[in-house]
Design an enzyme around this catalytic site. Sequence first.
Site, PDB file in Angstrom:
ATOM      1  CD  GLU A 115     -11.823   3.774 -36.387  1.00 32.24           C
ATOM      2  OE1 GLU A 115     -11.136   3.207 -35.522  1.00 32.24           O
ATOM      3  OE2 GLU A 115     -11.379   4.059 -37.518  1.00 32.24           O
TER       4      GLU A 115
ATOM      5  CB  SER B 181      -8.516   6.651 -35.860  1.00 32.23           C
ATOM      6  OG  SER B 181      -7.150   6.329 -35.912  1.00 32.23           O
TER       7      SER B 181
ATOM      8  NE  ARG C  41     -10.550   0.150 -37.564  1.00 37.06           N
ATOM      9  CZ  ARG C  41      -9.650  -0.644 -38.139  1.00 37.06           C
ATOM     10  NH1 ARG C  41      -9.994  -1.865 -38.532  1.00 37.06           N
ATOM     11  NH2 ARG C  41      -8.402  -0.262 -38.298  1.00 37.06           N
TER      12      ARG C  41
END
Length: 288
Positions: A282, A212, A162
């Site tokens: 995230e 998420s 990420r």
Amino acid sequence: MIRREQEPLKAHTTFRIGGPAKYYFVPEKEEEIEEALEFAREKELPFYVIGKGSNILFSDQGYDGVIIEIGKGLENIEIREDGTVAAQAGISLAQMASRLAAAGLAGFEFASGIPGTLGGGIAMNAGAYGGEMKDCIRSAKVLTPKGNILVLDKNQLELGYRTSVIQKQEYLVLEGEFAFEHGDIETIQAKMKELNQRRRDKQPLEYPSAGSTFKRPEGYFAGKLIEDAGLRGYRVGDAQVSEKHCGFVVNRGQATAAEVAQLIRDVQDKVMEQFGIMLEPEVRIIGL
């Protein structure tokens, strides 16, 4: 190019949360992106780039700067016979996956259910179900904050979990180039259908969310830690830890950014207290 002032950001994010942007630009050509950046530089204002508005939480006070939405008009994709593909940053990951499947190119099925654009997908090395952008990308064309165009190869992109050099340097993705293997169209489409069904079965798609909420801690799953901490269904106002999947924070109706931020902090504190693990968001949190 579309330009608006005091544009409500909740209308442009999957969380359906966020106050007004001072300026909101929707460029439809690459050169118009540079015009929007030049506007921000002249006004000495910060800028932020969005696609579908997933994976982001804007403050209730909004954004005192320039928001640039990369989407409409920047969605071209070129699929070549040798399996290489060039696509503009505004194409949705779902649309790109569908186009590749129809052309018999395998390796992008994982992205078919990710609710974002290619530009954001490259910037965060988006992934799902065992696949990531770094598995298929060859290079990306980016625009620097100063207006210079660079072409970065896969190694230069520094794609990790990420993360990428694009995030670190605040580059703006214009285009990506990829390489895929040829496969059976029906097999590819069946895999996409299966993955999307798994997503519908397991994720709380009935409520607005940013996807998420937390990154996966090494050796653990964020959702399992949150569940084991007794936080399934935990609420702060209309912000809630999903009862269906504890890795998601959802907006049950009129949740504010402040409520979501407080819930995230509460979850972090509780998991840290019980398991000694600090969950890292995230979701990108802007202005809070």
